[in-house]
Structure formats: C-alpha cells, structure tokens
Design a protein around this motif. Structure first.
Motif, PDB file in Angstrom:
ATOM      1  N   ARG A 150       0.974  -1.202  -0.056  1.00 11.86           N
ATOM      2  CA  ARG A 150       0.056   0.091   0.182  1.00 11.86           C
ATOM      3  C   ARG A 150       0.834   1.326  -0.050  1.00 11.86           C
ATOM      4  NH1 ARG A 150      -5.162   0.995   2.008  1.00 11.86           N
ATOM      5  NH2 ARG A 150      -5.944   2.901   0.482  1.00 11.86           N
ATOM      6  N   ALA A 151       1.888   1.199   0.697  1.00  8.45           N
ATOM      7  CA  ALA A 151       3.053   2.247   0.817  1.00  8.45           C
ATOM      8  C   ALA A 151       3.748   2.505  -0.423  1.00  8.45           C
ATOM      9  CB  ALA A 151       3.745   2.518   2.208  1.00  8.45           C
ATOM     10  N   ALA A 152       3.830   1.432  -1.070  1.00  7.65           N
ATOM     11  CA  ALA A 152       4.471   1.718  -2.396  1.00  7.65           C
ATOM     12  C   ALA A 152       3.729   2.235  -3.484  1.00  7.65           C
ATOM     13  CB  ALA A 152       5.219   0.217  -2.919  1.00  7.65           C
ATOM     14  N   ASP A 153       2.640   1.654  -3.495  1.00  9.00           N
ATOM     15  CA  ASP A 153       1.675   2.243  -4.430  1.00  9.00           C
ATOM     16  C   ASP A 153       1.577   3.921  -4.373  1.00  9.00           C
ATOM     17  OD1 ASP A 153       1.121  -0.249  -5.641  1.00  9.00           O
ATOM     18  OD2 ASP A 153      -0.764  -0.631  -4.573  1.00  9.00           O
ATOM     19  N   ALA A 154       1.351   4.196  -3.279  1.00  8.32           N
ATOM     20  CA  ALA A 154       1.282   5.533  -2.674  1.00  8.32           C
ATOM     21  C   ALA A 154       2.357   6.533  -2.947  1.00  8.32           C
ATOM     22  CB  ALA A 154       0.823   5.692  -1.236  1.00  8.32           C
ATOM     23  N   TYR A 155       3.547   6.014  -2.806  1.00 10.26           N
ATOM     24  CA  TYR A 155       4.796   6.451  -3.104  1.00 10.26           C
ATOM     25  C   TYR A 155       4.909   6.462  -5.075  1.00 10.26           C
ATOM     26  CZ  TYR A 155       9.861   7.096  -4.278  1.00 10.26           C
ATOM     27  OH  TYR A 155      11.232   7.681  -4.900  1.00 10.26           O
ATOM     28  N   VAL A 184      -4.057  10.046  -0.255  1.00  6.94           N
ATOM     29  CA  VAL A 184      -4.168  10.599   0.982  1.00  6.94           C
ATOM     30  C   VAL A 184      -5.030   9.512   1.715  1.00  6.94           C
ATOM     31  CG1 VAL A 184      -4.016  13.179   0.534  1.00  6.94           C
ATOM     32  CG2 VAL A 184      -6.167  12.047   0.041  1.00  6.94           C
ATOM     33  N   HIS A 185      -5.980   8.812   1.008  1.00  6.72           N
ATOM     34  CA  HIS A 185      -6.837   7.822   1.557  1.00  6.72           C
ATOM     35  C   HIS A 185      -5.833   6.607   2.094  1.00  6.72           C
ATOM     36  CE1 HIS A 185     -11.197   8.262   1.074  1.00  6.72           C
ATOM     37  NE2 HIS A 185     -10.810   8.934  -0.008  1.00  6.72           N
ATOM     38  N   ALA A 186      -4.683   6.268   1.152  1.00  3.11           N
ATOM     39  CA  ALA A 186      -3.776   5.307   1.945  1.00  3.11           C
ATOM     40  C   ALA A 186      -3.104   5.856   3.066  1.00  3.11           C
ATOM     41  CB  ALA A 186      -2.846   5.074   0.750  1.00  3.11           C
ATOM     42  N   GLY A 187      -2.662   7.169   3.116  1.00  6.13           N
ATOM     43  CA  GLY A 187      -1.810   7.470   4.235  1.00  6.13           C
ATOM     44  C   GLY A 187      -2.670   7.507   5.719  1.00  6.13           C
ATOM     45  N   GLN A 188      -4.167   7.753   5.446  1.00  7.42           N
ATOM     46  CA  GLN A 188      -4.927   7.839   6.735  1.00  7.42           C
ATOM     47  C   GLN A 188      -5.400   6.412   6.941  1.00  7.42           C
ATOM     48  OE1 GLN A 188      -8.961   9.400   5.935  1.00  7.42           O
ATOM     49  NE2 GLN A 188      -8.859  10.418   8.086  1.00  7.42           N
ATOM     50  N   HIS A 189      -5.388   5.427   5.903  1.00  7.10           N
ATOM     51  CA  HIS A 189      -5.554   4.090   6.348  1.00  7.10           C
ATOM     52  C   HIS A 189      -4.759   3.477   7.047  1.00  7.10           C
ATOM     53  CE1 HIS A 189      -6.705  -0.168   4.476  1.00  7.10           C
ATOM     54  NE2 HIS A 189      -7.121  -0.212   5.723  1.00  7.10           N
ATOM     55  N   LEU A 190      -3.202   3.785   6.495  1.00  6.49           N
ATOM     56  CA  LEU A 190      -1.966   3.282   7.014  1.00  6.49           C
ATOM     57  C   LEU A 190      -1.972   3.535   8.736  1.00  6.49           C
ATOM     58  CD1 LEU A 190       0.606   3.317   4.059  1.00  6.49           C
ATOM     59  CD2 LEU A 190      -0.555   1.287   5.082  1.00  6.49           C
ATOM     60  N   HIS A 191      -2.562   4.588   9.069  1.00  9.37           N
ATOM     61  CA  HIS A 191      -2.640   5.128  10.225  1.00  9.37           C
ATOM     62  C   HIS A 191      -3.406   4.182  11.210  1.00  9.37           C
ATOM     63  CE1 HIS A 191       0.029   8.471   9.068  1.00  9.37           C
ATOM     64  NE2 HIS A 191       0.510   8.674  10.389  1.00  9.37           N
ATOM     65  N   GLY A 192      -4.274   3.452  10.678  1.00  8.50           N
ATOM     66  CA  GLY A 192      -5.287   2.711  11.564  1.00  8.50           C
ATOM     67  C   GLY A 192      -6.047   3.590  12.067  1.00  8.50           C
ATOM     68  N   GLY A 193      -6.585   3.148  13.338  1.00 14.81           N
ATOM     69  CA  GLY A 193      -7.578   3.988  14.122  1.00 14.81           C
ATOM     70  C   GLY A 193      -6.979   5.405  14.109  1.00 14.81           C
ATOM     71  N   HIS A 232      -5.161  14.641  14.585  1.00 18.23           N
ATOM     72  CA  HIS A 232      -4.036  14.109  13.878  1.00 18.23           C
ATOM     73  C   HIS A 232      -3.213  14.762  12.722  1.00 18.23           C
ATOM     74  CE1 HIS A 232      -0.970  11.124  12.759  1.00 18.23           C
ATOM     75  NE2 HIS A 232      -1.345  10.385  14.122  1.00 18.23           N
ATOM     76  N   PRO A 233      -2.140  14.797  12.876  1.00 15.69           N
ATOM     77  CA  PRO A 233      -1.510  15.780  11.585  1.00 15.69           C
ATOM     78  C   PRO A 233      -1.821  15.027  10.305  1.00 15.69           C
ATOM     79  CG  PRO A 233      -0.082  15.487  13.331  1.00 15.69           C
ATOM     80  CD  PRO A 233      -1.118  14.715  13.758  1.00 15.69           C
ATOM     81  N   VAL A 234      -1.818  13.693  10.081  1.00 19.56           N
ATOM     82  CA  VAL A 234      -2.213  13.143   8.713  1.00 19.56           C
ATOM     83  C   VAL A 234      -3.577  13.430   8.203  1.00 19.56           C
ATOM     84  CG1 VAL A 234      -3.215  10.833   9.485  1.00 19.56           C
ATOM     85  CG2 VAL A 234      -1.751  11.022   7.470  1.00 19.56           C
ATOM     86  N   HIS A 235      -4.501  14.060   9.271  1.00 20.30           N
ATOM     87  CA  HIS A 235      -5.964  14.265   8.673  1.00 20.30           C
ATOM     88  C   HIS A 235      -5.709  15.705   7.929  1.00 20.30           C
ATOM     89  CE1 HIS A 235     -10.251  14.038   8.601  1.00 20.30           C
ATOM     90  NE2 HIS A 235     -10.232  15.166   9.216  1.00 20.30           N
ATOM     91  N   ARG A 236      -5.026  16.470   8.278  1.00 18.14           N
ATOM     92  CA  ARG A 236      -5.002  17.671   7.244  1.00 18.14           C
ATOM     93  C   ARG A 236      -4.479  17.108   5.959  1.00 18.14           C
ATOM     94  NH1 ARG A 236      -2.088  19.345  12.075  1.00 18.14           N
ATOM     95  NH2 ARG A 236      -3.435  20.759  13.476  1.00 18.14           N
ATOM     96  N   HIS A 237      -3.647  16.385   5.736  1.00 17.03           N
ATOM     97  CA  HIS A 237      -3.081  15.782   4.542  1.00 17.03           C
ATOM     98  C   HIS A 237      -4.436  15.180   3.736  1.00 17.03           C
ATOM     99  CE1 HIS A 237       1.398  16.432   4.911  1.00 17.03           C
ATOM    100  NE2 HIS A 237       1.013  16.149   6.181  1.00 17.03           N
ATOM    101  N   PHE A 238      -5.076  14.521   4.583  1.00 21.11           N
ATOM    102  CA  PHE A 238      -6.703  13.701   3.654  1.00 21.11           C
ATOM    103  C   PHE A 238      -7.207  15.217   3.300  1.00 21.11           C
ATOM    104  CE2 PHE A 238     -10.688  12.570   4.189  1.00 21.11           C
ATOM    105  CZ  PHE A 238     -10.902  11.366   3.683  1.00 21.11           C
TER     106      PHE A 238
END
Length: 357
Positions: free
Chosen positions: A257-262, A304-313, A320-326
């Motif tokens: 998932r991370a590789a696809d996002a990259y 951005v969906h992958a980034g949020q998903h990889l953070h789990g809950g 959380h900072p990643v939510h801003r990227h989303f």
C-alpha cells in the motif's frame, strides 16, 4: 527535458523548506484553526520567496509549493503567485506590471483567482456583475482575478466587492464573492484595446487559457507535496507502531500500500514538473497541464486515503496531523475540476489537435 533545478531554484526551495518546517508546525496549525498564518506569510515575503517566482519560473514555484504541501501550511502562496505575480507578469500591461508586481512580491498585495470560469457579466463601462460561490483565500486577498463569461480576465479589489466567509474541506480562508456593478481593471487592457475587435478576444482567450493551465500545474505541484507529506507520516508511523511484537511496516500488505502511494506521488510530481518546464521553455503545455491535473486529482485521492488508512485507528482522529493531508488532498482533488472532468477536457483537446493536423 531536464528537470534539474538551477542554483536559484534549489536555493529558493531549501529556504522555503526551512521556513515551512520551522513555522508550519502541528501546534501552530492547530492554533490557526481554519484561518491563514499571518506570521508565516510575513516570513515568506520578507525572505523574498513570492518575488523570486518571477525569476525562477513556474518550475521553481512548483518546487516551493511542494514544500508548502508537505506541511499543509495555511498561506495564500499558490494563489497569489499564480493569479497575481505570474498572471500579471505574463499578460499585464506595462503599467500593471510596474504598479502591481513589486507589491505582490512583498506581500502587501495578495491576489486570488475566481477561475476556471464564472457567470460574471461586464457592463459597458467595465463594471462587473455576478456571483462566485467559492473563491479560495478570498479572506486574505486584496485583489481577485475574475474571468468573465467571454473569458476576459479582470482584476477586482476586494474592498469594492462583497466578500462573505465560506468554509471548505481544507482551511483555505475561502469566501463567496458578489459583484454588483463592481469596477474592474482588465488584465492587459492596453494591449487588448490596441488590438481591438476579434483580435482582442483572441488575446483574452489566450490569457485565460494560460492562467488556467498555470494554475493547474501549480496546484498539481502543491498536491505532490501534500501526498509526499502523507506518505512520509505513514512510513514513520508504520515503522514505529508494533503489532504482535513486529512493526507494521514489516507486513507485506502495508509495504504494498505504501509503495503504491509512493509511485502515485512520483507520477504527480513528474507530470507537474514536465508541464512547468514546458511553460518556462515557451513550449505548448496545455495538454501537459491537464495531465498533471488529472494525476493530482485521481492519484492524489488514492494517496491521502492510503496515508490515513495506514495510520489505522489513529487516522480517524480529526486532530492527528495526517488528517490535514487528507483534507487538503480531497480539496485539491475537487479544485479546478475532478479527475473525470479533466480527463474529458484532455480528450477533447487531443481530438481537436489531431483534427487540426
């Protein structure tokens, strides 16, 4: 094609990275809420970064916007450079360039844009009437670049119009612009008057197309930074978060998932670089700008969906900072046309080009 940054572009990018990294922190962003960071904007202008865009070109601007996107810094940098500095530099009259460019460069004049197009009508004496429901960074702007119903470009002073706050998915200090016989200044007015007749309409259409393509390219660069920041946060999180005694990053599903996002992020970046480079070289870049915009919309959505998903809950935590990227990624996905709309326009452009040949 050579996307290697010049010394000036590299220096500007490194300076931007330091300023954004120092001032656009999680704590400052939380304190800013949905408004812009006036102190950060002042620091960028004092460092000469908006003014530098006139020299480092669109590719240089894309590099700077990548750094803004990495930190989701809440400043009108993209808007004022695209709809202000680059638009006036390329299409303004000599008087407009002399009068406006220094003020845009030092931040005393902030320009945003009501594009792609708006239902704005022009009266006989240059008064404009119409409503633009959403204009990003309108609350920060002193001027708005408005497109009329014939794709002519007009500069409007926000003090002469009615501006009402509007909240978007991302904190872009947006507003609703209402024009009711509002005086406007035609961009490149002296040139268009000198051409006269149908030639003036051709010149206006060319300016509109160029500004829109420039905006698409620049905001694709911003999306590349937003996605890069999201991926970086996901990588850091999955390398430290353990499950059953092992880091999440050791799991194959997480790695894929991370590789696809990259790879998606790199596709956004390289298409934005190519479109920007072609503009700076004076080559046709309309199709390349649409390609960059399509990747920014379609791939940006996935990243951005992958980034949020990889953070789990943790990814569901609104603080959380990643939510801003989303939020930024989804806003950029919709801005200047979603992926399917852009793809249709690209297809029509290609067919039209083939027909001309």
């Amino acid at each position: 094609m050579d996307f290697t940054p010049t010394e000036e572009q590299t220096a500007a990018r490194d300076l931007a990275a330091r300023i954004f990294g120092d001032l656009s922190t999680h704590e400052r962003l939380a304190a800013a809420g949905t408004g812009s960071d006036a102190e950060l904007w002042k620091a960028l202008c004092e460092a000469g970064l908006p003014a530098a865009v006139e020299d480092i070109g669109l590719l240089g601007l894309v590099l700077l916007l990548e750094e803004q996107g990495r930190t989701t810094a809440q400043v009108p940098f993209a808007a004022s450079c695209v709809y202000g500095l680059l638009a006036v530099s390329a299409h303004g009259s000599a008087d407009q360039r002399e009068r406006l460019l220094p003020a845009i460069g030092d931040g005393t004049v902030v320009v945003t844009g009501a594009l792609p197009e708006a239902a704005v009508r022009v009266g006989g004496s240059g008064e404009l009437t119409g409503v633009v429901p959403v204009v990003p960074w309108l609350r920060d702007a002193t001027h708005v670049l408005v497109a009329d119903d014939e794709h002519g470009l007009w500069l409007i002073r926000t003090a002469d119009a009615r501006c009402e706050p509007v909240e978007l998915t991302a904190p872009w200090s947006a507003g609703r612009l209402t024009l009711d016989g509002t005086p406007g200044e035609r961009l490149g007015e002296q040139l268009d008057q000198r051409l006269g007749g149908s030639d003036a309409n051709v010149a206006g259409q060319g300016a509109y197309d160029d500004v829109l393509a420039t905006a698409r390219t620049a905001f694709a660069g911003l999306q590349a930074g937003v996605c890069a920041g999201s991926v970086a946060r996901a990588v850091a999180y999955t390398n430290t978060r353990e499950q059953f005694g092992r880091p999440l990053a050791t799991k194959q599903g997480v790695q894929l998932r991370a590789a696809d996002a990259y790879m998606d992020t790199e596709a956004i970046r390289v298409t934005a670089y190519e479109a920007a480079w072609r503009r700076d070289e004076g080559l046709d870049y309309a199709a390349h700008a649409l390609t960059a915009a399509w990747w920014a919309s379609e791939a940006g959505h996935r990243v951005v969906h992958a980034g949020q998903h990889l953070h789990g809950g943790m990814g569901a935590d609104l603080d959380h900072p990643v939510h801003r990227h989303f939020l930024w990624g989804r806003q950029l996905d919709a801005y200047l046309g979603c992926g399917s709309e852009v793809l249709q326009e690209l297809g029509e452009l290609i067919v039209h080009g083939e027909g001309d040949e």
